[in-house]
Scaffold this motif. Structure first.
Motif, PDB file in Angstrom:
ATOM      1  N   ALA A 250       0.933  -1.149   0.086  1.00 31.81           N
ATOM      2  CA  ALA A 250      -0.001   0.126   0.055  1.00 31.81           C
ATOM      3  C   ALA A 250       0.854   1.082  -0.059  1.00 31.81           C
ATOM      4  N   GLN A 251       2.069   1.254   0.666  1.00 30.95           N
ATOM      5  CA  GLN A 251       2.661   2.421   0.981  1.00 30.95           C
ATOM      6  C   GLN A 251       3.387   2.428  -0.367  1.00 30.95           C
ATOM      7  N   ALA A 252       3.828   1.529  -1.246  1.00 31.66           N
ATOM      8  CA  ALA A 252       4.460   1.633  -2.519  1.00 31.66           C
ATOM      9  C   ALA A 252       3.498   2.047  -3.642  1.00 31.66           C
ATOM     10  N   ALA A 253       2.519   1.817  -3.452  1.00 36.40           N
ATOM     11  CA  ALA A 253       1.112   2.384  -4.443  1.00 36.40           C
ATOM     12  C   ALA A 253       0.918   3.917  -3.881  1.00 36.40           C
ATOM     13  N   ALA A 254       0.889   4.092  -2.870  1.00 37.96           N
ATOM     14  CA  ALA A 254       0.631   5.522  -2.412  1.00 37.96           C
ATOM     15  C   ALA A 254       1.656   6.329  -2.920  1.00 37.96           C
ATOM     16  N   ALA A 255       3.008   5.939  -2.941  1.00 38.76           N
ATOM     17  CA  ALA A 255       4.307   6.649  -3.510  1.00 38.76           C
ATOM     18  C   ALA A 255       4.208   7.223  -4.970  1.00 38.76           C
ATOM     19  N   ARG A 256       3.431   6.442  -5.608  1.00 37.05           N
ATOM     20  CA  ARG A 256       3.164   6.624  -6.997  1.00 37.05           C
ATOM     21  C   ARG A 256       1.999   7.710  -7.366  1.00 37.05           C
ATOM     22  N   THR A 257       1.154   7.978  -6.393  1.00 34.77           N
ATOM     23  CA  THR A 257      -0.066   8.814  -6.663  1.00 34.77           C
ATOM     24  C   THR A 257       0.510  10.383  -6.834  1.00 34.77           C
ATOM     25  N   GLU A 258      -0.414  11.147  -7.553  1.00 35.96           N
ATOM     26  CA  GLU A 258      -0.152  12.430  -7.891  1.00 35.96           C
ATOM     27  C   GLU A 258      -1.635  13.120  -7.555  1.00 35.96           C
ATOM     28  N   PRO A 259      -1.688  13.221  -6.059  1.00 32.23           N
ATOM     29  CA  PRO A 259      -3.034  14.033  -5.780  1.00 32.23           C
ATOM     30  C   PRO A 259      -2.643  15.396  -5.777  1.00 32.23           C
ATOM     31  N   GLY A 260      -4.062  15.919  -5.944  1.00 28.75           N
ATOM     32  CA  GLY A 260      -3.998  17.278  -5.907  1.00 28.75           C
ATOM     33  C   GLY A 260      -4.534  18.120  -4.515  1.00 28.75           C
ATOM     34  N   SER A 261      -4.535  19.320  -4.129  1.00 26.95           N
ATOM     35  CA  SER A 261      -5.243  19.757  -3.237  1.00 26.95           C
ATOM     36  C   SER A 261      -6.176  20.691  -3.341  1.00 26.95           C
ATOM     37  N   ASP A 262      -7.222  20.723  -2.466  1.00 25.40           N
ATOM     38  CA  ASP A 262      -8.325  21.456  -2.505  1.00 25.40           C
ATOM     39  C   ASP A 262      -8.923  21.915  -1.207  1.00 25.40           C
ATOM     40  N   THR A 263     -10.021  22.610  -1.280  1.00 29.04           N
ATOM     41  CA  THR A 263     -10.733  22.847   0.089  1.00 29.04           C
ATOM     42  C   THR A 263     -10.847  21.530   1.219  1.00 29.04           C
ATOM     43  N   HIS A 264     -11.073  20.678   0.510  1.00 19.36           N
ATOM     44  CA  HIS A 264     -11.435  19.397   1.447  1.00 19.36           C
ATOM     45  C   HIS A 264     -10.185  18.705   1.854  1.00 19.36           C
ATOM     46  N   ALA A 265      -9.092  18.717   1.115  1.00 18.50           N
ATOM     47  CA  ALA A 265      -7.814  17.832   1.688  1.00 18.50           C
ATOM     48  C   ALA A 265      -6.775  18.308   0.772  1.00 18.50           C
ATOM     49  N   ASP A 266      -5.482  18.309   1.467  1.00 22.14           N
ATOM     50  CA  ASP A 266      -4.423  18.483   0.673  1.00 22.14           C
ATOM     51  C   ASP A 266      -3.612  17.587   0.027  1.00 22.14           C
ATOM     52  N   ALA A 267      -2.753  17.333  -0.863  1.00 14.24           N
ATOM     53  CA  ALA A 267      -2.010  16.409  -1.670  1.00 14.24           C
ATOM     54  C   ALA A 267      -1.596  15.385  -0.307  1.00 14.24           C
ATOM     55  N   GLU A 268      -0.809  15.872   0.336  1.00 15.29           N
ATOM     56  CA  GLU A 268      -0.156  14.890   1.621  1.00 15.29           C
ATOM     57  C   GLU A 268      -1.146  14.082   2.345  1.00 15.29           C
ATOM     58  N   TYR A 269      -2.321  14.736   2.723  1.00 12.43           N
ATOM     59  CA  TYR A 269      -3.351  13.902   3.339  1.00 12.43           C
ATOM     60  C   TYR A 269      -3.846  12.860   2.611  1.00 12.43           C
ATOM     61  N   ARG A 270      -4.129  13.265   1.075  1.00 10.62           N
ATOM     62  CA  ARG A 270      -4.795  12.418   0.304  1.00 10.62           C
ATOM     63  C   ARG A 270      -3.787  11.023   0.102  1.00 10.62           C
ATOM     64  N   ARG A 271      -2.438  11.519   0.039  1.00 17.45           N
ATOM     65  CA  ARG A 271      -1.398  10.489  -0.285  1.00 17.45           C
ATOM     66  C   ARG A 271      -1.627   9.441   0.924  1.00 17.45           C
ATOM     67  N   HIS A 272      -1.787   9.889   2.297  1.00 21.63           N
ATOM     68  CA  HIS A 272      -1.683   9.210   3.454  1.00 21.63           C
ATOM     69  C   HIS A 272      -2.970   8.425   3.387  1.00 21.63           C
ATOM     70  N   LEU A 273      -4.173   8.922   2.987  1.00 14.71           N
ATOM     71  CA  LEU A 273      -5.213   8.005   2.883  1.00 14.71           C
ATOM     72  C   LEU A 273      -5.144   7.025   2.081  1.00 14.71           C
ATOM     73  N   ALA A 274      -4.561   7.137   0.901  1.00 18.09           N
ATOM     74  CA  ALA A 274      -4.478   6.155  -0.143  1.00 18.09           C
ATOM     75  C   ALA A 274      -3.617   5.178   0.571  1.00 18.09           C
ATOM     76  N   ALA A 275      -2.585   5.316   1.411  1.00 17.56           N
ATOM     77  CA  ALA A 275      -2.014   4.084   1.734  1.00 17.56           C
ATOM     78  C   ALA A 275      -2.766   3.431   3.018  1.00 17.56           C
ATOM     79  N   VAL A 276      -3.416   4.169   3.610  1.00 15.38           N
ATOM     80  CA  VAL A 276      -4.276   3.744   4.700  1.00 15.38           C
ATOM     81  C   VAL A 276      -5.401   2.819   4.186  1.00 15.38           C
ATOM     82  N   LEU A 277      -5.926   3.447   3.292  1.00 15.71           N
ATOM     83  CA  LEU A 277      -7.242   2.697   2.648  1.00 15.71           C
ATOM     84  C   LEU A 277      -6.900   1.239   1.812  1.00 15.71           C
ATOM     85  N   LEU A 278      -5.765   1.513   1.231  1.00 11.81           N
ATOM     86  CA  LEU A 278      -5.508   0.426   0.316  1.00 11.81           C
ATOM     87  C   LEU A 278      -4.961  -0.824   1.462  1.00 11.81           C
TER      88      LEU A 278
END
Ligand SMILES: Cc1cc2nc3c(=O)[nH]c(=O)nc-3n(C[C@H](O)[C@H](O)[C@H](O)COP(=O)(O)OP(=O)(O)OC[C@H]3O[C@@H](n4cnc5c(N)ncnc54)[C@H](O)[C@@H]3O)c2cc1C
Length: 294
Positions: A250-278
């Protein structure tokens, strides 16, 4: 706001719909469930001069099971798919993803094809289609039929490889044969029914000893298109999906993401979520067959 003026035609046959698309080009848009297009028209983010209604075309609706695949008509309602018991057995990840799509009211109208054609990067159904390597069947008056893997269909946020004159007619979903198939769909959204801030989907098949025989997984909401990781999925083959393995992959997959930031969540939080959810999804699906066999 209200939509800009537009003309409306209800197509009585696929040929008529394709003819209207070929004649009117970029001025025309297909309407299926209207759950994305109508709000976009109301906000004037879309201003088609002609709406071509494909809801009454009988050949575009329903589920048919063939050898190793389920073929679903593009205008099949999301709610009908969610409640289809045979589909739950054949392609379990699709109903699992559908449970996260909007609300019962939107799923009563929204179609499978409309969601794929709309190609929102946070949408659940494009992620399920990419993970399972579904095939999209497109038709046009002058080009005939074209078949595209979902992994080549989504190009960027709300941009697909479909041509202006093409109608998505069906989606073919691989059926994983044999016992021990389980899936999981995990998502974080501001409220249930909202588009995902990040999501993870996986389908895993384990043998009687709980070792992974086949795996596919992906992430949504963390790039312009759904992301899939066939090379990382291969690393699971022949192994028990332990917490350490799920975390590593999951961490290897999350490291390959290219999340954007918006009013709901920034890129770093989205990448963190990706690893946790996967990680969570892999553990749920990887443990399920072992539990069922015990
Ligand atoms: C309150 C609300 C909450 C929602 N929440 C979510 C959510 O959490 N997750 C999610 O994924 N979606 C969500 N949606 C969107 C919903 O899932 C839509 O049903 C879906 O995005 C579009 O499907 P549709 O059939 O309504 O398509 P339409 O709105 O009719 O069309 C969408 C686009 O696809 C094109 N199109 C439609 N059918 C075809 C076809 N057969 N061939 C080629 N092009 C076609 C149209 O021209 C248009 O550009 C939500 C919608 C609402 C109103």
């Amino acid at each position: 706001m209200k939509a800009a003026p537009f003309a409306y035609r209800r197509a009585e046959s696929l040929e008529e719909a394709l003819d209207l698309l070929a004649t009117h080009g970029a001025e025309a848009k297909l309407i299926a469930g209207g759950q994305s297009l109508v709000p976009m028209m109301a906000m004037r983010l879309a201003r088609p001069a002609l709406l071509v209604d494909i809801n009454r075309l009988p050949g575009l609706k329903g589920v048919a099971f063939g050898p190793q695949r389920a073929v679903i008509g593009a205008t099949t309602r999301q709610r009908d798919l969610e409640l289809d018991a045979a589909l739950q057995r054949a392609v379990p990840l699709l109903p699992a993803a559908l449970a996260w799509v909007g609300h019962v009211q939107t799923r009563n109208r929204g179609t499978l094809g409309g969601s794929l054609a709309h190609a929102d990067p946070s949408a659940e159904l494009p992620l399920a289609a990419a993970v399972l390597d579904a095939t999209l069947v497109l038709r046009s008056r002058d080009g005939g039929e074209r078949r595209l893997p979902a992994r080549e269909f989504f190009l960027a946020p709300m941009v697909t490889a479909a041509r202006e004159q093409e109608c998505l007619t069906a989606i073919e979903w691989p059926i994983w044969d044999g016992p021990g198939v389980a899936c999981a769909f995990e998502e974080v959204a501001i409220r249930h029914g909202d588009f995902a801030i990040a999501s993870a989907a996986c389908q895993i098949q384990c043998d009687a000893e709980g070792r992974c025989r086949r795996a596919a997984f992906g992430l949504g909401g963390v790039a312009g298109t759904p992301l899939v990781f066939p090379d990382l999925a291969r690393q699971l083959i022949g192994r028990h999906i332990t917490d350490a393995l799920a975390r590593e992959v999951a961490q290897a997959a999350a490291a390959r993401t290219e999340p954007g930031s918006d009013t709901h969540a920034d890129a770093e939080y989205r990448r963190h979520l990706a690893a946790v959810l996967l990680r969570r999804a892999l553990l749920r699906a990887g443990a399920a067959p072992a539990r069922a066999a015990a």
